[in-house]
Design a protein around this motif. Sequence first.
Motif, PDB file in Angstrom:
ATOM      1  N   TRP A 170       0.630  -1.352  -0.187  1.00  0.00           N
ATOM      2  CA  TRP A 170       0.005   0.104  -0.204  1.00  0.00           C
ATOM      3  C   TRP A 170       0.870   1.148   0.010  1.00  0.00           C
ATOM      4  CZ3 TRP A 170      -4.799  -1.355  -0.956  1.00  0.00           C
ATOM      5  CH2 TRP A 170      -5.329  -2.834  -0.479  1.00  0.00           C
ATOM      6  N   GLY A 206      -1.515   6.471  -1.729  1.00  0.00           N
ATOM      7  CA  GLY A 206      -1.736   7.813  -1.467  1.00  0.00           C
ATOM      8  C   GLY A 206      -1.057   8.404  -0.319  1.00  0.00           C
ATOM      9  N   ASP A 256      -2.239  10.089   2.185  1.00  0.00           N
ATOM     10  CA  ASP A 256      -3.031   9.828   3.568  1.00  0.00           C
ATOM     11  C   ASP A 256      -4.095   8.489   3.213  1.00  0.00           C
ATOM     12  OD1 ASP A 256      -2.192  12.103   4.951  1.00  0.00           O
ATOM     13  OD2 ASP A 256      -3.631  13.395   3.290  1.00  0.00           O
ATOM     14  N   VAL A 257      -3.590   7.625   3.845  1.00  0.00           N
ATOM     15  CA  VAL A 257      -4.337   6.367   4.157  1.00  0.00           C
ATOM     16  C   VAL A 257      -5.192   6.200   5.116  1.00  0.00           C
ATOM     17  CG1 VAL A 257      -3.961   3.881   3.790  1.00  0.00           C
ATOM     18  CG2 VAL A 257      -2.628   5.537   2.396  1.00  0.00           C
ATOM     19  N   ALA A 282      -7.798   5.887   0.178  1.00  0.00           N
ATOM     20  CA  ALA A 282      -6.723   6.949   0.003  1.00  0.00           C
ATOM     21  C   ALA A 282      -7.307   7.961  -1.021  1.00  0.00           C
ATOM     22  CB  ALA A 282      -5.367   6.434  -0.496  1.00  0.00           C
TER      23      ALA A 282
END
Length: 287
Positions: free
Chosen positions: A146, A150, A152-153, A167
């Motif tokens: 992962w 992105g 901000d997950v 995200a």
Amino acid sequence: MFTIDARALEDLLDRVGPHCLIGQEENTLTLECSRTWLHAVVSTPATLVVARTPVEGGQWAAPLAAQDIAVLRGWLETCENVCVDYTTQRPAVCFTEGAAQMTAPVAPYASVPHWRSRLRAGVHRDTAATNPSASIRLSAQDLDLWRQAGDDVELTPTGRDGFIVTAGPDFIGLQTGQPDRHGRDDLEGWTRPLRPLRRFFYQGLAYEVGADYVDRWGTVWRITQRPPAGEEPYVALAGPSGACVPMSAVLKDGGPLVPLSTQLVAGRTPLPETSNSIRKAARTHRP
């Protein structure tokens, strides 16, 4: 057919790319076009990941081999705006910019993943029936998948099975946890270190809050609380009166305080004696 910015298509492929491992023959990345979105989908036994970007196109879906996706990703680096077209005669996705063209054939061994139903089941799963407070065990490799989702997950547990990964509004995924083959609880070893600190030092010696101590007269004293920073600790008589005395007064007249547990192990019985000066201190001092 539609035209897309090459950087947007690169980003779409990169966000799901870690899940599409080159070298595994049956590993594919599916490009699925609706009238308003181009989706990139990778489905594995343990994960499902979907990223999307807005387009204006037709409706089609094409599983592409991981090797072809890698070639496409390199080809895109020299492009600016790419025309994307799906052909049905010999199923393939054609990418063109001017005279340059790349064609990625549909992988004949792969099927289009049913990603909507799989995600829907994860999102609406009854977590109350699967013990949502239970831990989910993941490997470092699982977490690494992962890394390009992105900046901000957000992780939403789906019970003991795993969690939903989001995200931003254009990325969603599903991660399945691993069964605990070791039968261990890694948090158990942290239970004691994470308890509120119950030990303090006074005049170079350690004292435990809640423990009983014995002075040289055999009087039992109990430490009931940690002293505020920079202040002297108080000890309380373990008897019915429970009178509190500054520790300095006890140490001055009663000598060093020894843990009661140590005395009992040694077979010594504390004596119900208290010196006159300590009794006086107990009457006149309060914490």
